[in-house]
Design a protein around this motif. Structure first.
Motif, PDB file in Angstrom:
ATOM      1  N   TYR A  16       0.664  -1.334  -0.147  1.00 20.73           N
ATOM      2  CA  TYR A  16       0.158   0.391  -0.048  1.00 20.73           C
ATOM      3  C   TYR A  16       0.936   1.250  -0.054  1.00 20.73           C
ATOM      4  CZ  TYR A  16      -3.629   3.322   0.912  1.00 20.73           C
ATOM      5  OH  TYR A  16      -3.990   4.450   1.655  1.00 20.73           O
ATOM      6  N   ALA A  17       0.896   2.044  -1.116  1.00 22.71           N
ATOM      7  CA  ALA A  17       1.348   3.139  -1.296  1.00 22.71           C
ATOM      8  C   ALA A  17       0.923   4.289  -0.556  1.00 22.71           C
ATOM      9  CB  ALA A  17       1.564   3.836  -2.730  1.00 22.71           C
ATOM     10  N   PHE A  18       0.805   5.465   0.503  1.00 20.61           N
ATOM     11  CA  PHE A  18       0.197   6.165   0.431  1.00 20.61           C
ATOM     12  C   PHE A  18       0.176   7.327   0.581  1.00 20.61           C
ATOM     13  CE2 PHE A  18       2.083   3.670   4.311  1.00 20.61           C
ATOM     14  CZ  PHE A  18       0.713   3.292   5.454  1.00 20.61           C
ATOM     15  N   ASN A  19       0.422   7.524  -0.745  1.00 21.24           N
ATOM     16  CA  ASN A  19       1.607   8.627  -1.515  1.00 21.24           C
ATOM     17  C   ASN A  19       2.810   8.474  -2.409  1.00 21.24           C
ATOM     18  OD1 ASN A  19       3.629   9.569  -0.068  1.00 21.24           O
ATOM     19  ND2 ASN A  19       2.268  10.340   1.147  1.00 21.24           N
ATOM     20  N   ARG A  20       3.478   9.225  -3.470  1.00 15.34           N
ATOM     21  CA  ARG A  20       4.256   8.886  -4.212  1.00 15.34           C
ATOM     22  C   ARG A  20       5.926   8.575  -3.544  1.00 15.34           C
ATOM     23  NH1 ARG A  20       6.005  10.978  -9.397  1.00 15.34           N
ATOM     24  NH2 ARG A  20       6.388   9.333  -9.678  1.00 15.34           N
ATOM     25  N   ASP A  21       5.589   8.583  -2.092  1.00 17.14           N
ATOM     26  CA  ASP A  21       7.007   8.850  -1.111  1.00 17.14           C
ATOM     27  C   ASP A  21       6.993   7.904  -0.014  1.00 17.14           C
ATOM     28  OD1 ASP A  21       7.704  10.771  -2.565  1.00 17.14           O
ATOM     29  OD2 ASP A  21       6.352  12.541  -0.893  1.00 17.14           O
ATOM     30  N   TRP A  22       5.837   7.814   1.155  1.00 18.28           N
ATOM     31  CA  TRP A  22       5.466   6.303   1.258  1.00 18.28           C
ATOM     32  C   TRP A  22       5.433   5.601   0.999  1.00 18.28           C
ATOM     33  CZ3 TRP A  22       8.850   6.678   5.451  1.00 18.28           C
ATOM     34  CH2 TRP A  22       9.807   7.860   6.037  1.00 18.28           C
ATOM     35  N   ASP A  23       5.113   3.814   1.268  1.00 17.16           N
ATOM     36  CA  ASP A  23       4.872   2.547   1.214  1.00 17.16           C
ATOM     37  C   ASP A  23       4.619   1.946   2.327  1.00 17.16           C
ATOM     38  OD1 ASP A  23       6.559   0.722   0.110  1.00 17.16           O
ATOM     39  OD2 ASP A  23       7.349   2.352  -1.036  1.00 17.16           O
ATOM     40  N   ILE A  24       4.303   0.500   2.089  1.00 21.09           N
ATOM     41  CA  ILE A  24       4.523  -0.284   3.093  1.00 21.09           C
ATOM     42  C   ILE A  24       4.026  -2.004   2.251  1.00 21.09           C
ATOM     43  CG2 ILE A  24       3.539   0.752   5.625  1.00 21.09           C
ATOM     44  CD1 ILE A  24       0.315  -0.648   5.249  1.00 21.09           C
ATOM     45  N   LEU A  25       4.501  -3.102   2.869  1.00 19.19           N
ATOM     46  CA  LEU A  25       4.311  -3.720   2.304  1.00 19.19           C
ATOM     47  C   LEU A  25       4.762  -5.459   3.198  1.00 19.19           C
ATOM     48  CD1 LEU A  25       4.796  -6.284  -0.368  1.00 19.19           C
ATOM     49  CD2 LEU A  25       6.925  -6.089  -0.255  1.00 19.19           C
ATOM     50  N   MET A  26       2.994  -6.288   2.649  1.00 23.12           N
ATOM     51  CA  MET A  26       3.383  -7.202   3.854  1.00 23.12           C
ATOM     52  C   MET A  26       2.815  -8.539   3.368  1.00 23.12           C
ATOM     53  SD  MET A  26       0.688  -5.477   7.103  1.00 23.12           S
ATOM     54  CE  MET A  26       0.876  -7.043   8.077  1.00 23.12           C
ATOM     55  N   GLU A  27       3.578  -9.623   3.476  1.00 25.41           N
ATOM     56  CA  GLU A  27       3.845 -11.073   2.988  1.00 25.41           C
ATOM     57  C   GLU A  27       3.646 -12.068   3.542  1.00 25.41           C
ATOM     58  OE1 GLU A  27       6.068 -11.426  -1.380  1.00 25.41           O
ATOM     59  OE2 GLU A  27       7.125 -12.779   0.449  1.00 25.41           O
ATOM     60  N   ALA A  28       3.223 -12.878   3.474  1.00 23.04           N
ATOM     61  CA  ALA A  28       3.167 -14.619   4.366  1.00 23.04           C
ATOM     62  C   ALA A  28       3.590 -15.321   3.123  1.00 23.04           C
ATOM     63  CB  ALA A  28       1.895 -14.445   4.839  1.00 23.04           C
ATOM     64  N   GLY A  29       4.137 -16.298   3.950  1.00 27.01           N
ATOM     65  CA  GLY A  29       4.752 -17.491   3.213  1.00 27.01           C
ATOM     66  C   GLY A  29       4.161 -18.736   4.203  1.00 27.01           C
ATOM     67  N   PHE A  30       3.170 -19.599   3.056  1.00 25.21           N
ATOM     68  CA  PHE A  30       2.891 -21.008   3.306  1.00 25.21           C
ATOM     69  C   PHE A  30       3.756 -22.337   2.704  1.00 25.21           C
ATOM     70  CE2 PHE A  30       0.031 -18.939   0.389  1.00 25.21           C
ATOM     71  CZ  PHE A  30       0.008 -20.186  -0.525  1.00 25.21           C
ATOM     72  N   GLY A  31       3.607 -23.565   3.642  1.00 26.02           N
ATOM     73  CA  GLY A  31       3.701 -24.543   3.048  1.00 26.02           C
ATOM     74  C   GLY A  31       4.601 -25.043   4.046  1.00 26.02           C
ATOM     75  N   GLN A  32       5.624 -25.056   3.997  1.00 28.67           N
ATOM     76  CA  GLN A  32       7.155 -26.230   4.979  1.00 28.67           C
ATOM     77  C   GLN A  32       7.965 -24.619   5.244  1.00 28.67           C
ATOM     78  OE1 GLN A  32       9.254 -29.616   4.094  1.00 28.67           O
ATOM     79  NE2 GLN A  32       7.879 -31.017   2.784  1.00 28.67           N
ATOM     80  N   ARG A  33       7.690 -24.272   5.102  1.00 27.44           N
ATOM     81  CA  ARG A  33       9.093 -22.839   5.118  1.00 27.44           C
ATOM     82  C   ARG A  33       7.577 -22.160   5.108  1.00 27.44           C
ATOM     83  NH1 ARG A  33      11.968 -22.831   1.035  1.00 27.44           N
ATOM     84  NH2 ARG A  33      11.358 -20.623  -0.199  1.00 27.44           N
ATOM     85  N   GLU A  34       7.415 -20.911   6.501  1.00 23.86           N
ATOM     86  CA  GLU A  34       6.637 -20.874   7.001  1.00 23.86           C
ATOM     87  C   GLU A  34       7.356 -19.578   7.105  1.00 23.86           C
ATOM     88  OE1 GLU A  34       4.644 -21.626   9.914  1.00 23.86           O
ATOM     89  OE2 GLU A  34       3.186 -23.055   8.789  1.00 23.86           O
ATOM     90  N   THR A  35       6.714 -18.660   6.331  1.00 20.98           N
ATOM     91  CA  THR A  35       7.511 -16.856   6.771  1.00 20.98           C
ATOM     92  C   THR A  35       6.270 -15.756   6.704  1.00 20.98           C
ATOM     93  OG1 THR A  35       7.119 -16.262   4.102  1.00 20.98           O
ATOM     94  CG2 THR A  35       9.265 -17.682   4.968  1.00 20.98           C
ATOM     95  N   LEU A  36       7.003 -14.569   7.241  1.00 15.83           N
ATOM     96  CA  LEU A  36       5.678 -13.355   7.805  1.00 15.83           C
ATOM     97  C   LEU A  36       7.494 -12.153   7.058  1.00 15.83           C
ATOM     98  CD1 LEU A  36       3.339 -12.678   8.854  1.00 15.83           C
ATOM     99  CD2 LEU A  36       4.147 -12.435  10.515  1.00 15.83           C
ATOM    100  N   PHE A  37       6.932 -11.146   6.322  1.00 13.83           N
ATOM    101  CA  PHE A  37       7.838  -9.994   6.376  1.00 13.83           C
ATOM    102  C   PHE A  37       6.728  -9.324   6.791  1.00 13.83           C
ATOM    103  CE2 PHE A  37       9.145  -7.136   2.436  1.00 13.83           C
ATOM    104  CZ  PHE A  37      10.768  -7.679   3.220  1.00 13.83           C
ATOM    105  N   PHE A  38       7.455  -7.853   6.257  1.00  9.23           N
ATOM    106  CA  PHE A  38       6.914  -6.524   6.700  1.00  9.23           C
ATOM    107  C   PHE A  38       7.943  -5.840   6.164  1.00  9.23           C
ATOM    108  CE2 PHE A  38       5.331  -8.976   9.876  1.00  9.23           C
ATOM    109  CZ  PHE A  38       3.874  -8.390  10.136  1.00  9.23           C
ATOM    110  N   ALA A  39       7.939  -4.426   5.778  1.00 10.07           N
ATOM    111  CA  ALA A  39       8.369  -3.734   5.111  1.00 10.07           C
ATOM    112  C   ALA A  39       7.575  -2.238   5.217  1.00 10.07           C
ATOM    113  CB  ALA A  39       9.262  -4.143   3.915  1.00 10.07           C
ATOM    114  N   LEU A  40       8.519  -0.937   5.128  1.00  3.11           N
ATOM    115  CA  LEU A  40       8.063   0.537   5.334  1.00  3.11           C
ATOM    116  C   LEU A  40       9.278   0.831   4.593  1.00  3.11           C
ATOM    117  CD1 LEU A  40       7.240   2.566   5.878  1.00  3.11           C
ATOM    118  CD2 LEU A  40       8.468   2.921   7.920  1.00  3.11           C
TER     119      LEU A  40
END
Length: 300
Positions: free
Chosen positions: A272-296
């Motif tokens: 999600y981009a708040f504007n052209r300058d800032w954004d956030i990213l969230m991602e989850a991985g599933f399966g035998q390998r499980e991941t949770l990822f956040f980025a600003l």
């Protein structure tokens, strides 16, 4: 001096800048905008956090420091890895479809493997004493408790490079992200080499004020190779076995090779981009390998 440098770096990242507006990058950017494409600002910084749980295959465990130790076979071929990392990333859109970036960060994790048995090959050693020691190790190794484990702590600095290839039709988009990272383990001698390739497809929605939502699904291929060595005492062996090894060779060492058991897993997420300058990213991985990822992220 260090605090002042850090403050200047933070100020440089988050202060409004105008140099990107006169930037040479992305090459062919004007042509892409004339065709109706909305391009992100060319330069970016982001801070991210990932949590991961992953089954690991123990390819080999070699003991060193004494002929008897070198004749020992440790049956512990499966391990569980749990860890996390925090990274800083700087990137640039070289072309409208090609982004390149560098990564620096810190990784901490731990792998635990159940020791099924420990045996000693008496045919590989010479002498009555060594054969007697092998017999004693066989006796101890065949009667290990059910919770006998060896543990490896893997903390260290991480750095790497990567690239993203992106394209789209209308509001649908596809991308392929690839990166290679190297982690130098600090507590023991060793390293973790990781290659990641992650294809994704998704849909985006644009709103007023430069706001944008992207939702995507995809997969992640991760090839992990871990090479570790150090003092045998740091493995956290069962006390009965540790005492026997210490009496045999106080300076005993180990070499362990591990790799990811399952290289593919699924991913789902949004940006999600708040504007052209800032954004956030969230991602989850599933399966035998499980991941949770956040980025600003911040773009210039």
């Amino acid at each position: 001096m260090l605090k002042k440098t850090a403050l200047l770096l933070i100020a440089g990242i988050f202060a409004p800048l105008t140099f990107a507006q006169q930037s040479f990058f992305p090459i062919w950017g004007d042509e892409a905008e004339k065709l109706g494409y909305t391009l992100p600002k060319p330069y970016g910084f982001s801070i991210s956090y990932m949590d991961m749980s992953n089954p690991i295959t123990v390819n080999s465990i070699d003991l060193t420091g004494h002929p008897v130790l070198e004749a020992i076979d440790v049956d512990a071929n499966q391990a569980d890895f749990k860890g996390s990392n925090i990274t800083l990333r700087g990137d640039v859109w070289v072309f409208p479809f090609l982004n390149v970036y560098g990564i620096i960060g810190y990784t901490q994790g731990q792998s635990k493997a159940r020791i099924n048995s420990v045996s000693c090959d008496r045919g590989a050693v010479n002498g009555i004493v060594n054969n007697a020691l092998c017999s004693a190790i066989d006796q101890v190794g065949s009667n290990l408790p059910d919770n006998a484990m060896f543990t490896l702590d893997m903390d260290g600095g991480t750095y790497g490079i990567g690239t993203t290839i992106a394209g789209g039709v209308g509001n649908w988009f596809a991308l392929l992200d690839m990166n290679y990272t190297y982690t130098s383990i600090s507590a023991i001698d060793g390293n973790i080499k990781t290659f990641v390739a992650a294809p994704r497809v998704g849909h985006r929605w644009e709103y007023d004020g430069g706001r944008e939502l992207r939702v995507f699904v995809g997969a992640m291929y991760q090839d992990v190779e871990q090479y570790l060595s150090g003092d045998l005492k740091s493995l956290g062996l069962p006390s009965e076995l540790a005492k026997a090894v210490d009496a045999l060779a106080p300076d005993a060492g180990f070499e362990v090779s591990q790799s990811a058991e399952e290289k593919w897993n699924g991913v789902v997420g949004f940006q999600y981009a708040f504007n052209r300058d800032w954004d956030i990213l969230m991602e989850a991985g599933f399966g035998q390998r499980e991941t949770l990822f956040f980025a600003l992220g911040r773009r210039f």
